[in-house]
Design an enzyme around this catalytic site. Structure first.
Site, PDB file in Angstrom:
ATOM      1  N   SER A 194       0.940  -1.083  -0.152  1.00 41.87           N
ATOM      2  CA  SER A 194      -0.085  -0.039  -0.091  1.00 41.87           C
ATOM      3  C   SER A 194       0.804   1.081  -0.053  1.00 41.87           C
ATOM      4  O   SER A 194       1.879   1.241   0.766  1.00 41.87           O
ATOM      5  CB  SER A 194      -0.854  -0.026   1.125  1.00 41.87           C
ATOM      6  OG  SER A 194      -1.688   0.951   1.278  1.00 41.87           O
ATOM      7  N   GLU A 195       0.746   2.029  -1.023  1.00 36.20           N
ATOM      8  CA  GLU A 195       1.703   3.054  -1.301  1.00 36.20           C
ATOM      9  C   GLU A 195       2.027   4.180  -0.012  1.00 36.20           C
ATOM     10  O   GLU A 195       2.898   4.816  -0.371  1.00 36.20           O
ATOM     11  CB  GLU A 195       1.577   3.702  -2.793  1.00 36.20           C
ATOM     12  CG  GLU A 195       0.165   4.614  -2.769  1.00 36.20           C
ATOM     13  CD  GLU A 195      -0.819   3.646  -3.301  1.00 36.20           C
ATOM     14  OE1 GLU A 195      -0.900   2.372  -3.264  1.00 36.20           O
ATOM     15  OE2 GLU A 195      -1.939   4.271  -3.982  1.00 36.20           O
ATOM     16  N   ASN A 196       0.868   4.055   0.825  1.00 31.72           N
ATOM     17  CA  ASN A 196       1.299   5.215   1.915  1.00 31.72           C
ATOM     18  C   ASN A 196       2.207   4.693   2.842  1.00 31.72           C
ATOM     19  O   ASN A 196       2.657   5.322   3.800  1.00 31.72           O
ATOM     20  CB  ASN A 196      -0.197   5.427   2.532  1.00 31.72           C
ATOM     21  CG  ASN A 196      -0.689   4.382   3.189  1.00 31.72           C
ATOM     22  OD1 ASN A 196      -0.891   3.250   2.502  1.00 31.72           O
ATOM     23  ND2 ASN A 196      -1.095   4.336   4.433  1.00 31.72           N
ATOM     24  N   SER A 211       8.218   4.067   0.288  1.00 29.27           N
ATOM     25  CA  SER A 211       7.453   3.246  -0.444  1.00 29.27           C
ATOM     26  C   SER A 211       7.751   3.336  -1.988  1.00 29.27           C
ATOM     27  O   SER A 211       7.467   2.687  -2.686  1.00 29.27           O
ATOM     28  CB  SER A 211       5.920   3.818   0.124  1.00 29.27           C
ATOM     29  OG  SER A 211       5.032   3.189  -0.693  1.00 29.27           O
TER      30      SER A 211
END
Lengths: 218, 233, 233, 218
Positions: D46-48, D88
């Protein structure tokens, strides 16, 4: 009389302000840590990834995983942080280190520094010196004012390959403390008993002497 | 999660695929935090023509220095190589090429390589031999040089602990170049002191997420100290 | 270590020096990991003409969204601003300027700003509206665009714990943009849930070393959840 | 018959290999996580700043500091790692994520994708989509084959502003699975009961049909 290595280090340490982050090169710069006033605190940055370098370890504290940039065993002070080389140089390159102190072969009146390479001699590498001189807010060079043949190391223009350009602001030699600005060496302090004439004689670059030059106080 | 089990049981498996003329990125600073067993395996394999990217090249007889003994290194990219007599000899003989790179630039080149950034600008080295032939550009009135990133066919990394998914933590200043090296290898091999269960390292304390890691091997380490200095000394 | 005590006791002290037309970099992702009290103080101070750099602009009535109420923001640099009706209104009215920046490029711009890297190349945005007017260069046959870094007059950061030297750790995914924001402010202010003694956070687990931090304040947090989803739902 | 959203997600999940790192966009892509075969494991990014995204929390596990890129409360699976947004996207941009699945308005036969901006409509932002399509090794687009007016979304050339260029390799629509190569859409599979003619009719870009096209199997 010319300052000893320890006296140069003592004078360097007087430059630090309370709350300064400081990177000290190998040699005389490292000695400066021993002379920081009890009234102030500085935090030492070691470019291999340690902010808050402490004293050398006791025999039973020696840990191969705990070294400084000089590859010496070391400890971390309370409140230290440890991080990667990329983070360490992000700090340095990004201008977050307040003082860098390092040695040099030559400095010139433009603030250029040569400290890593003598053509014809074996080159060992620049390590982190180029990053440090490109990044720190205040860079203090410590060196003898002249080489053993009496040739000045404070030049109009560096002859050796450079480590960095327009970056040095202060030089503390065995004879004097000088500031570099407006393409000249401004004499700020003399070593005790050293005359302005002797300093002038041993400074090849443009020297500016304004008013009375006080002796250093220790 | 069989597909995520990256643990291998032999050094042969750990370095399988390494061939002559490849580029190897190695973590470590001096002799601190170096993948001793992986370096030993490279020596054992006898591959040659290697380009090795690492801050230093070990010392005579230890660390990356042992790869010089059989002339396995063709080119060294490093910031400081002054601890090694054999290195000097091969360099002077023209048997070895060296690309001296400022330490911070080297760290950033590895990070950029792993992060998909092919080049960046830095003030480091401008106006010096390092800047020669490189593009110069001004930003906010200050000149910078363009530096290109580095990736390797292999990255060899030393971590303290890893789980079988490849999540790593480093111990003290043995971290140094290891996290960046880990991101920059097509194949990244991590040699560790201890393999722990997934979840033992809290997620926010993981230094190198397993996504960067292809193989994990438990090693044994001599951890030679380059300059032992104690308070009494 | 008096000179390293960065703890301040009031929000006034925390944001002292913030003036009209300054650039503020803010950590946070959506409403997660945002410095709620520092944002409130900016609203209270009434400064205007701000350029705010943050992944999002909060929501109506919470987070950075409250700075829209009195039109304190002149320009927003963000990757996604879709949660905020007032934002839309001011944007359509021409009262607010927005510079949409890909999320990864935004994170890297902040990191580069803090790390003394004025520009870098990325493939992200090439051939899209984001790449328009930006320099294109090929590396290894692939086109990349040049992106410049971001620094701020202030950075406002939310951490979980910090010691008085400014060493910070973040909790879970409230880390997000905070570590990069912390490096990129001329003055970096960190609002934390808890102030701990130096040494309580092990040195290798510190996410943001204190060297980046100028002021630390203990805050209280509402921690509003944007989209609560549970397993039963 | 055209696939349901769930069936598209099921077909997407068949693409994943054991040990894949996968980033799933909002909507149909997210559903794919529910249909991963029990024989394999994938790890969700999850890119956060979360690698190893787990299930949604129970009521008593809800934590404001634990969200996914869709800003939903979420949990971390065992062996997860949590990191900054810079780290990330270093993963994403650096090509370390094996599969990215995302929706789109249009895809063209060059592998270009338009997914974030419709001129004249309010633009909310690209979030991480441009980074994801520039970085992932395999990018799968999920969308309906045609819009509600019957206009094909598989074009010779995208009309809307792009999210990325030359990056899409696979499309899974409600009618077909197609591969993009050599500037054409190669039809690989049909939805059960959907004819090649119907797919041809609804594909505006160059469609290549080689031999018998099998039906998807679930």
């Amino acid at each position: 009389m010319a300052l000893s290595r320890e006296q140069i280090a003592m004078r360097v340490a007087q430059e630090f302000k309370d709350g300064s982050y400081v990177n000290l090169g190998i040699g005389i710069p490292t000695l400066a840590a021993n002379y920081v006033s009890d009234d102030i605190s500085v935090m030492l940055q070691s470019e291999n990834g340690l902010l808050g370098m402490g004293r050398y370890p006791d025999e039973d504290e020696v840990d191969a995983d705990m070294i400084n940039a000089g590859k010496e065993t070391v400890t971390a002070s309370i409140g230290a942080s440890i991080f990667s080389s990329a983070e360490s140089f992000a700090m340095i390159r990004g201008g977050h280190v307040d003082f860098t102190v390092l040695g040099a072969f030559e400095v010139d009146q433009q603030g250029n520094i040569a400290s890593w390479m003598i053509p014809g001699k074996l080159v060992k590498g620049m390590g982190g010196a180029m990053d440090l001189v490109a990044g720190a807010k205040n860079i203090i060079v410590t060196m003898t004012h002249a080489d053993k043949h009496g040739n000045s190391k404070l030049l109009e223009q560096c002859k050796l390959p450079l480590t960095g350009v327009n970056c040095i602001t202060h030089i503390i030699t065995d004879l004097a403390l000088l500031e570099i600005k407006d393409s000249a060496f401004y004499l700020r302090e003399r070593a005790p008993g050293v005359t302005v004439d002797e300093i002038r004689e041993k400074t090849a670059g443009k020297l500016v002497v304004e008013g009375d030059i006080p002796e250093m106080r220790f | 999660m069989a597909g995520f089990n990256k643990v291998v049981s032999s050094y042969e498996q750990a370095m399988a695929g390494l061939e002559n003329d490849m580029t190897v990125i190695a973590g470590g600073f001096g002799l601190c935090g170096i993948p001793e067993g992986l370096i030993g395996q490279i020596k054992k394999m006898g591959v040659s023509g290697l380009t090795v990217v690492s801050n230093n090249c070990g010392v005579d007889g230890f660390g990356l220095g042992i790869l010089l003994e059989d002339k396995q290194i063709k080119k060294m990219v490093a910031s400081y190589v002054g601890e090694n007599a054999l290195f000097e000899k091969q360099l002077l003989n023209g048997e070895l090429e060296v690309e001296l790179t400022p330490q911070g630039t080297l760290a950033e080149k590895m990070r950029a390589g792993g992060a998909g950034i092919p080049a960046f600008f830095t003030a480091t080295g401008y106006g010096t031999p390092v800047g020669e032939g490189k593009e110069v550009r001004e930003f906010n009135g200050r000149p910078y040089i363009m530096e290109e990133s580095i990736t390797g066919d292999f990255a060899i990394v030393k971590a303290w602990k890893a789980d079988r998914y490849g999540n790593c933590i480093y111990r003290h200043t043995a971290q140094n170049f290891n996290p960046m090296a880990a991101t920059a290898g097509k194949i990244t091999v991590v040699e560790v002191e201890e393999i722990v269960e997934p979840g033992e390292i809290p997620p926010s304390q993981i230094h190198t997420p397993g996504i960067y890691v292809d193989r994990v091997i438990k090693g044994t380490f001599e951890k030679r100290i380059e300059r032992k200095v104690t308070r009494s000394a």
